[in-house]
Design an enzyme around this catalytic site. Structure first.
Site, PDB file in Angstrom:
ATOM      1  N   HIS A  99       0.812  -1.225   0.000  1.00  0.00           N
ATOM      2  CA  HIS A  99       0.000   0.000   0.000  1.00  0.00           C
ATOM      3  C   HIS A  99       0.849   1.281   0.000  1.00  0.00           C
ATOM      4  CE1 HIS A  99      -3.374  -2.563   0.318  1.00  0.00           C
ATOM      5  NE2 HIS A  99      -3.492  -2.612   1.628  1.00  0.00           N
TER       6      HIS A  99
ATOM      7  N   HIS B  11     -10.113   0.726   0.634  1.00  0.00           N
ATOM      8  CA  HIS B  11      -9.940  -0.365   1.585  1.00  0.00           C
ATOM      9  C   HIS B  11     -11.028  -0.365   2.661  1.00  0.00           C
ATOM     10  CE1 HIS B  11      -7.651  -3.279   4.047  1.00  0.00           C
ATOM     11  NE2 HIS B  11      -6.899  -3.463   2.979  1.00  0.00           N
TER      12      HIS B  11
ATOM     13  N   GLU C 253     -11.489  -5.032  -2.633  1.00  0.00           N
ATOM     14  CA  GLU C 253     -10.581  -3.980  -3.101  1.00  0.00           C
ATOM     15  C   GLU C 253     -10.326  -4.143  -4.593  1.00  0.00           C
ATOM     16  OE1 GLU C 253      -7.057  -4.184  -0.431  1.00  0.00           O
ATOM     17  OE2 GLU C 253      -8.351  -5.617   0.625  1.00  0.00           O
TER      18      GLU C 253
END
Length: 355
Positions: free
Chosen positions: A107, A178, A322
């Protein structure tokens, strides 16, 4: 439709933080912060007509300044994992922090990624448009880039996330959101009884516990990852199947049926990829996107997080869908390309519809 801006505080750098309330004619309401484009609340009606907040999160924006599990967060410029934290574009190698087990990037950056950024914001009739300009080299990515994210709500109860980016050089872009959903309501407990159907006959298995895909495209048939017919999330979550054991549950990239051809080309059309229902509340969510895949995550490692109303979130208390280009696509030539630039602007749409 109604959009209302509410001042909720300042960052340590003195940046103003606003919470935007988007409401439709059905009394559905979505709230989203300009800090990290974090979705704080999604209120929908259950089968008895009661309002139910179906996302996990925090009572105030300060909770999102830590937020290690990235509840509600918009993730970028690179979501999911990059093996070894490095990649190459046009013969030049770029490096990202090794922030997952010291071996991979996850991420982008836990302290400085999109989810920790204050975005410029502008209200529309039924949406908020967020904008951020990133300089060449920022956070380990080439190109001067302009990112926009539109969060909108329709009178058909569709929460739409529209991501766009322009860059003056080829660059890695893979944005996602998310949000952890729980159609029983935040703080209602585990989602193991939710009934899930996925429009996906293939997934990308991981090599080991570091969750980097092997590059294989594997059929879900005959495995616990087969949700092509509806079943509860909890039915096979304790299986000893290797892929489930490695992830301690579901944390895998699924390939959306019809979205990608045999050569890895993405058709760019919208495809419904998931239907989720909570039998207890009667709330159903349909999810669609023009991206090639999605990470289904069953909150396997969620624990010791005090969220809304003081409830302590634990394992399996939510689920994430996601939407994305596959994890580590930048280093996997057989996967769809996450490289965008002057001749290929990034444009991605995800829609969550509630009824």
């Amino acid at each position: 439709m109604s959009v209302k801006r509410e001042f909720v505080g300042e960052t340590q750098k003195g940046q103003a933080v606003y919470l935007f309330h988007i409401t439709n004619k059905n009394d559905m309401e979505v709230t989203v912060l300009n800090y990290g484009i974090n979705i704080q609340n999604v209120f929908v009606k259950d089968s008895d007509g009661n309002r139910c907040d179906v996302v996990l999160g925090f009572d105030d924006f300060e909770g999102y300044t830590d937020n290690k599990p990235t509840l509600g967060s918009t993730i970028g410029p690179s979501a999911n994992r990059v093996e070894g934290g490095k990649y190459t574009i046009a013969g030049k190698e770029y490096h990202l922090p090794l922030n997952e087990n010291g071996v991979n990037n996850l991420h982008t950056d836990g302290d400085n990624g999109f989810h920790k950024t204050v975005w410029d914001s502008e209200e529309g009739d039924n949406l908020v448009r967020f904008t951020y300009k990133a300089a060449d080299g920022e956070l380990g990515f080439p190109g001067n880039r302009t990112f926009t994210v539109e969060v909108s709500l329709s009178d058909d109860n569709e929460l739409k996330l529209h991501y766009h980016a322009d860059s003056d050089a080829d660059t890695l872009i893979n944005i996602t959101n998310h949000t952890y959903f729980n159609l029983g309501g935040s703080g209602s407990g585990k989602v193991l009884g939710h009934v899930l159907q996925l429009n996906s006959h293939y997934f990308t298995p991981v090599k080991d516990k570091n969750s980097i895909p092997s590059g294989e495209k594997r059929a879900v048939k005959g495995t616990p990852l087969d949700f092509t017919t509806p079943k509860t999330i909890g039915q096979d979550i304790a299986s000893d199947y290797e892929q489930i054991a490695l992830a301690n549950g579901y944390d895998h990239n699924f390939i959306i049926d019809g979205a990608v051809d045999e050569d890895g080309n993405v058709d760019g059309g919208m495809h419904e990829f998931a239907i989720v229902t909570n039998p207890a509340t009667g709330i159903t969510m349909h999810a669609s996107t023009n991206l090639p895949g999605f990470q289904f995550y069953s909150a396997n490692f969620l624990k010791d997080i005090v969220g809304k109303d003081g409830y302590e979130y634990g394992q399996y208390d939510g689920f994430c869908l996601e939407t994305q280009t596959y994890p580590n696509s930048i280093n996997t030539p057989s996967f769809p390309s996450p490289v965008y630039g002057p001749d290929r602007p990034y444009d991605a749409v995800t829609v969550y519809k509630f009824n």
